[in-house]
Motif scaffolding. Structure first.
Motif, mmCIF file in Angstrom:
data_model
loop_
_atom_site.group_PDB
_atom_site.id
_atom_site.type_symbol
_atom_site.label_atom_id
_atom_site.label_comp_id
_atom_site.label_asym_id
_atom_site.label_seq_id
_atom_site.Cartn_x
_atom_site.Cartn_y
_atom_site.Cartn_z
ATOM 1 N N ASN A 31 5.136 -15.353 3.367
ATOM 2 C CA ASN A 31 5.804 -16.625 3.606
ATOM 3 C C ASN A 31 5.197 -17.343 4.823
ATOM 4 O O ASN A 31 5.044 -16.709 5.871
ATOM 5 N N SER A 51 8.581 -7.527 -1.859
ATOM 6 C CA SER A 51 8.175 -7.269 -0.471
ATOM 7 C C SER A 51 7.839 -5.810 -0.245
ATOM 8 O O SER A 51 7.162 -5.472 0.730
ATOM 9 N N ASN A 61 4.119 -5.128 5.148
ATOM 10 C CA ASN A 61 5.518 -5.034 5.564
ATOM 11 C C ASN A 61 5.831 -3.730 6.292
ATOM 12 O O ASN A 61 6.777 -3.674 7.077
ATOM 13 N N HIS A 91 1.755 -9.347 -3.663
ATOM 14 C CA HIS A 91 2.657 -9.648 -2.562
ATOM 15 C C HIS A 91 2.119 -10.766 -1.692
ATOM 16 O O HIS A 91 1.217 -10.564 -0.896
ATOM 17 N N TYR A 148 7.655 -4.383 9.557
ATOM 18 C CA TYR A 148 8.993 -3.829 9.760
ATOM 19 C C TYR A 148 9.047 -2.818 10.898
ATOM 20 O O TYR A 148 10.081 -2.652 11.542
#
Ligand SMILES: NC(=O)C1=CN([C@@H]2O[C@H](COP(=O)(O)OP(=O)(O)OC[C@H]3O[C@@H](n4cnc5c(N)ncnc54)[C@H](O)[C@@H]3O)[C@@H](O)[C@H]2O)C=CC1
Ligand SMILES: Cc1ncc(C(=O)O)c(C(=O)O)c1O
Length: 313
Positions: free
Chosen positions: A143, A119, A191, A140, A195
Motif C-alpha cells: 500500500n 498480506s 510483512n 502481494h 511486523y
C-alpha cells in the motif's frame, strides 16, 4: 508471457483494489472490477482515475496499444468472464477468501490464474479452497499499490512453476519489481520484516520509551530513510558485521518477542478506532486532513521513487 490483451478481474475494491486496477489498466490490460458492496464500486469509480493521475506523475505511460479499459461489475460472474487472471483483494480472513474461491470455482476455466493479494496467509492454506491449486499464487502488493513498485510473488505447495513465471513476467511487463519468495511462510518476507518492526515500535511506545510522533520521526528520518537506499543485507556490510555482532549479543535478548497482539492495538480496534478508515486510530483525522495527508504522501512517495530510479535529483 502476459500481453496487453490480457483481461484481469480485480475482486475487492477497498484500500488495495483501485490502485491495483489502475496499475493494470496503465499496463494496457483490460480490467474488470467487482465488490459485493455497491458503495465500494462507486468509490472505485473515482479512486481508479485518481491513482491514474499519480501514475502520470510517476511518468508511467501506457503501451502503444493504449491504456486498458476498466469496467465496473456488481456481479462476480460478469467480472471474471473471459479473465486470464483474477486478483483477489478481499479482507484478510481465511473464511472470506475461501468463500470467494468457492464462488469463483464454477465460473473459471481450470487454467485461469488466481492471485491473492494476501498480506501473509500461507498460499498453501488458500489452495485448499480452490480447484486446480496449481493456478493459485500469492501476488502481494504494498500500500499504496500504484506507487510501491515491489510485488512479492509467492508459490504455495501446489503452485505450478509456469504460474510463478507468468506472474513474475506480468509484474515486469508493468515495469515493476517482482520478488519471488522461495518459501511459503506466514507473512512472506516484507510483512515479517514490517511486523517485527511494528511490534517493537508499539512496545516502545507502550513502555513510554518514546511517544507516537517521536517514534515516527525516529524511524522515518533514521532507519526508514536509510533503508530506502541501502537494503538490510548491504547495511550489515556498511555498519560492519563486527558492530552487528557486538550490539546483537546484548540487544536481541531484550527485543520484544510477544506472540500476541498488544493491548495498545486491540483496545483501539475494539473501540472502532481503526485509523484513517474510521477517522481515528492512533491519531485523529478529519476528512480534509485525510485528503491532504493522502495527497502529500503520494507526492512525497512519487518524488522519492523518481529519485531512487535516477529520473530526478
Ligand atoms: N491495506 C493494506 O495496507 C494492504 C492489504 N493487503 C491485503 O489485501 C487484501 C485486501 O485488503 P484491503 O484492500 O486493505 O481490504 P479492505 O477491507 O479495505 O477492502 C476489502 C474489500 O473487499 C470487499 N469484499 C468483501 N468480501 C467480498 C467478496 N466476497 N467479494 C468481493 N468483494 C468483497 C469489501 O467490500 C471491501 O471493499 C487483504 O488480504 C489484505 O491483507 C495487501 C497489502 C497491503
Ligand atoms: C500494517 C500493514 N500491514 C500489511 C501491509 C501489507 O503490505 O500487506 C502493509 C503495507 O504497508 O502494505 C501495512 O502497512
Amino acid at each position: 508471457m502476459p500481453d496487453a490483451r490480457l483481461h484481469v478481474a480485480v475482486i475487492g475494491l477497498g484500500t488495495m483494489g483501485p490502485g491495483i486496477a489502475a496499475t493494470l489498466a496503465r499496463g494496457g490490460m483490460g480490467v474488470r472490477v467487482h465488490d459485493t458492496v455497491p458503495a465500494a464500486i462507486e468509490r472505485a469509480r473515482a479512486a481508479i482515475p485518481q491513482a491514474g493521475s499519480v501514475l502520470d506523475r510517476l511518468g508511467i505511460a501506457p503501451p502503444d496499444s493504449g491504456e486498458g479499459a476498466v469496467s465496473f461489475h456488481e456481479d462476480l460472474e460478469s467480472a471474471v468472464a473471459g479473465a486470464g487472471l483474477v486478483i483477489e483483494n478481499v479482507p484478510e480472513k481465511v473464511e472470506v477468501k475461501a468463500a470467494v474461491y468457492r464462488a469463483l470455482d464454477p465460473l473459471l476455466p481450470a487454467e485461469t490464474i488466481v492471485a491473492s493479494d494476501t498480506s501473509g496467509i500461507p498460499i498453501t492454506t488458500l489452495q485448499g479452497f480452490l480447484s486446480h491449486p496449481e493456478r493459485l499464487i500469492g501476488m502481494h502488493w504494498s500500500n499504496p499499490p500504484h506507487i510501491i513498485p515491489m510485488i512479492e510473488v509467492i508459490a504455495g505447495r501446489h503452485t505450478a512453476p509456469a504460474t510463478v513465471s507468468f506472474i513474475a513476467d506480468l509484474v515486469r511487463s508493468l515495469k515493476l519489481l517482482p520478488v519471488v519468495v522461495k518459501k511459503d511462510v506466514p507473512g512472506f518476507v516484507e510483512n515479517r520484516i514490517l511486523y517485527a518492526l511494528l511490534r517493537e515500535a508499539i512496545d516502545l511506545v507502550d513502555q513510554g520509551v518514546i511517544d507516537e510522533e517521536g517514534m515516527d520521526t525516529c524511524v522515518s528520518w533514521g532507519i526508514g530513510y536509510k533503508l530506502a537506499v541501502v537494503g538490510p543485507m548491504r547495511l550489515l556490510d556498511m555498519a560492519g558485521l563486527d558492530i552487528y555482532q557486538s550490539v546483537a549479543s546484548f540487544l536481541n535478548a531484550d527485543l520484544s518477542d510477544r506472540k500476541d497482539v498488544a493491548g495498545y492495538v486491540t483496545e483501539r480496534a475494539r473501540a472502532g478506532k481503526l485509523g484513517i478508515k474510521s477517522g481515528e486510530g492512533i491519531f485523529p483525522y478529519t476528512p480534509e486532513q485525510i485528503r491532504e495527508l493522502q495527497a502529500e504522501r503520494a507526492r512525497q512517495l512519487v518524488a522519492v521513487r523518481r529519485i531512487l530510479e535516477g529520473r530526478d535529483g
